[in-house]
Write a protein that holds these residues in place. Structure first.
Motif, PDB file in Angstrom:
ATOM      1  N   GLY A  30       9.112  -5.823   3.135  1.00  0.00           N
ATOM      2  CA  GLY A  30       9.942  -4.844   2.418  1.00  0.00           C
ATOM      3  C   GLY A  30      10.037  -3.828   1.380  1.00  0.00           C
ATOM      4  O   GLY A  30      10.551  -4.883   0.566  1.00  0.00           O
ATOM      5  N   VAL A  50       5.797   4.857   1.545  1.00  0.00           N
ATOM      6  CA  VAL A  50       5.040   3.447   2.149  1.00  0.00           C
ATOM      7  C   VAL A  50       5.092   3.644   3.202  1.00  0.00           C
ATOM      8  O   VAL A  50       4.594   2.300   3.455  1.00  0.00           O
ATOM      9  N   HIS A  84      13.018  -3.615   0.975  1.00  0.00           N
ATOM     10  CA  HIS A  84      14.461  -3.500   0.353  1.00  0.00           C
ATOM     11  C   HIS A  84      14.148  -5.335  -0.352  1.00  0.00           C
ATOM     12  O   HIS A  84      15.245  -5.628  -1.215  1.00  0.00           O
ATOM     13  N   LEU A  85      13.902  -5.736   0.424  1.00  0.00           N
ATOM     14  CA  LEU A  85      13.414  -7.017   0.154  1.00  0.00           C
ATOM     15  C   LEU A  85      12.787  -6.592  -1.878  1.00  0.00           C
ATOM     16  O   LEU A  85      12.740  -8.093  -2.544  1.00  0.00           O
ATOM     17  N   GLY A 128       6.095   6.572   9.609  1.00  0.00           N
ATOM     18  CA  GLY A 128       7.342   5.235  10.436  1.00  0.00           C
ATOM     19  C   GLY A 128       6.481   4.219   9.593  1.00  0.00           C
ATOM     20  O   GLY A 128       6.776   2.118   9.727  1.00  0.00           O
ATOM     21  N   GLU A 173       7.399  -3.726  11.931  1.00  0.00           N
ATOM     22  CA  GLU A 173       5.982  -3.356  12.287  1.00  0.00           C
ATOM     23  C   GLU A 173       5.582  -4.743  13.043  1.00  0.00           C
ATOM     24  O   GLU A 173       4.894  -4.566  13.706  1.00  0.00           O
ATOM     25  N   THR A 232      10.530  -5.839   8.053  1.00  0.00           N
ATOM     26  CA  THR A 232       9.305  -5.220   7.966  1.00  0.00           C
ATOM     27  C   THR A 232       8.338  -6.115   9.097  1.00  0.00           C
ATOM     28  O   THR A 232       8.460  -5.606   9.888  1.00  0.00           O
ATOM     29  N   SER A 257      15.855 -13.000   5.412  1.00  0.00           N
ATOM     30  CA  SER A 257      17.117 -12.229   6.630  1.00  0.00           C
ATOM     31  C   SER A 257      18.733 -12.915   6.293  1.00  0.00           C
ATOM     32  O   SER A 257      18.425 -13.903   6.589  1.00  0.00           O
ATOM     33  N   GLY A 258      19.111 -12.106   6.323  1.00  0.00           N
ATOM     34  CA  GLY A 258      21.455 -11.970   6.060  1.00  0.00           C
ATOM     35  C   GLY A 258      21.543 -11.967   7.182  1.00  0.00           C
ATOM     36  O   GLY A 258      22.661 -13.206   7.573  1.00  0.00           O
ATOM     37  N   SER A 259      21.219 -11.124   8.183  1.00  0.00           N
ATOM     38  CA  SER A 259      21.770 -11.779   9.935  1.00  0.00           C
ATOM     39  C   SER A 259      21.251 -12.778  10.555  1.00  0.00           C
ATOM     40  O   SER A 259      21.920 -13.411  11.882  1.00  0.00           O
ATOM     41  N   ARG A 292      10.117  -7.195  11.966  1.00  0.00           N
ATOM     42  CA  ARG A 292      10.510  -6.536  13.055  1.00  0.00           C
ATOM     43  C   ARG A 292       9.566  -5.422  13.636  1.00  0.00           C
ATOM     44  O   ARG A 292       9.462  -4.724  14.316  1.00  0.00           O
ATOM     45  N   VAL A 334       1.024  -1.847  -0.243  1.00  0.00           N
ATOM     46  CA  VAL A 334       0.193  -0.105  -0.204  1.00  0.00           C
ATOM     47  C   VAL A 334       1.293   1.022   0.217  1.00  0.00           C
ATOM     48  O   VAL A 334       1.955   1.075   0.950  1.00  0.00           O
TER      49      VAL A 334
END
Ligand SMILES: NC(=O)c1ccc[n+]([C@@H]2O[C@H](COP(=O)([O-])OP(=O)(O)OC[C@H]3O[C@@H](n4cnc5c(N)ncnc54)[C@H](OP(=O)(O)O)[C@@H]3O)[C@@H](O)[C@H]2O)c1
Length: 248
Positions: free
Chosen positions: A185, A48, A187-188, A52, A86, A82, A116-118, A84, A41
Motif C-alpha cells: 500500500g 486511496v 507506505h510501501l 477505509g 484488506e 495492506t 514486513s519490518g515487524s 492485514r 486505484v
C-alpha cells in the motif's frame, strides 16, 4: 472476447473498438528486463480508500485489469499493512489466465511476496495458509517471526534494522522473479519511490469525489519527485480512467 464494461484506448491512437483481453494483455505486457510495476486505484480527488478500503473505488473494469496484471507478473508484492487490512486471500487466477501463463512458460501462479519490518503476520491468514505457491516474506535481519510463519512462508532477510527494498528486489530477480507487481500500500509505495525503484505506475482513476479524510496512494517520509512519462490512457464506459506511466 470482450467481457463486461467496454474499455477503449484514448491515447495514443484512440480506438473506437473495445479492447479485448488479448489487446489489453499486449498493452500492459511483460518487459524483457526486470521491472517493478505498481498498481493502485484512487478517486478523482486523490483518495486511496472509501470508508477505509479500496473496494469502494474499484469496479469491474479495474478488477479486470487488476487480474490481468496479476496474470502477467512473476512476483506479487504487497505490504504487510495492506495484506492485514484488506484481508488478503490466496492468489487465485482463472483457468484462462493460468492457461495463458503456462503457454508463456510461466508458473501457474505468481509468488506472493509480503514486505514486513515487524513480522506481525498471521500464518493462518489465507494468503499464507491456502497459497498455491509458498509465499516469501521480505524482512530484515533483526525481525523475529511469530510461531508457525516459517511453516507457511520463506523468510527473505535483506537489510539490518530495516528492510532493504533494493536488495530484496535484486534477490527476487536472482530467483527468476523479474516481473514484479506491487499492489501497495501507500507506505510501501512511498519507500519504493524514495529508493527510486518504481519503473511503472498503473493508476485507475475512479470518477468519484471521495471528499477529505482518506490518505493518498503514497505515504511516509518526503522524498525527491520522480518523473514517470505517460504511456497510455484507457477509458471504460462507466467513466473510469486507466493510466499507465513508465520509465523510458
Ligand atoms: N486504493 C488502492 O489501490 C490501495 C492499494 C493498497 C492499499 N490500499 C489501502 O491502504 C491502506 C493501508 O495502508 P498502510 O498505511 O497500512 O500502508 P502499507 O504500505 O500497506 O502497510 C504498511 C506496513 O507494511 C509494511 N511495510 C510497508 N513498507 C515497508 C518497508 N519499506 N519496510 C518494511 N515494511 C514495510 C510494514 O508492516 P509491519 O508493520 O508488518 O512492519 C508497515 O507497517 C488500507 O486502507 C488499504 O485499503 C489502497
Amino acid at each position: 472476447m470482450t467481457v463486461g464494461i467496454p474499455i477503449r484506448r484514448l491515447w495514443p491512437e484512440p480506438s473506437t473498438e473495445p479492447l479485448d483481453d488479448a489487446a489489453l494483455t499486449a498493452l500492459y505486457g511483460r518487459a524483457d528486463q526486470p521491472r517493478l510495476r505498481v498498481n493502485f486505484v484512487a478517486s478523482l480527488d486523490g483518495a486511496v480508500t472509501v470508508d477505509g478500503y479500496s473496494a469502494g473505488l474499484s469496479g469491474e473494469p479495474d478488477k479486470r485489469v487488476f487480474g490481468m496484471l496479476r496474470m502477467l507478473c512473476d512476483a506479487l508484492v504487497v505490504a504487510a499493512g495492506t495484506l492485514r487490512h484488506e484481508g488478503y486471500r490466496a492468489v487465485r487466477l482463472s483457468e484462462n489466465r493460468r492457461a495463458w501463463r503456462r503457454a508463456n512458460g510461466l508458473a501457474a501462479y505468481p509468488t506472493l511476496v509480503v514486505v514486513s519490518g515487524s513480522l506481525g503476520l498471521d500464518p493462518a491468514q489465507a494468503a499464507f495458509a491456502d497459497a498455491p505457491v509458498r509465499p516469501i516474506v521480505l524482512t530484515h535481519s533483526d525481525a523475529e517471526p511469530p510461531p508457525g510463519l516459517t511453516d507457511v512462508a520463506d523468510l527473505l532477510r535483506c537489510g539490518t534494522g530495516r528492510v532493504d527494498l533494493a536488495a530484496g528486489l535484486a534477490e527476487l530477480h536472482g530467483r527468476g522473479l523479474t516481473q514484479v507487481l506491487c499492489e501497495g500500500g501507500p507506505h510501501l509505495l512511498g519507500a519504493l519511490t524514495a529508493a527510486d525503484l518504481v519503473d511503472e505506475l498503473c493508476l485507475t482513476v475512479a470518477p468519484l469525489l471521495a471528499g477529505p479524510g482518506a490518505g493518498r496512494i503514497t505515504a511516509g517520509d518526503a522524498s525527491a519527485p520522480r518523473h514517470l512519462p505517460l504511456r497510455h490512457v484507457l477509458a471504460a464506459d462507466d467513466g473510469v480512467l486507466m493510466l499507465r506511466h513508465a520509465r523510458p
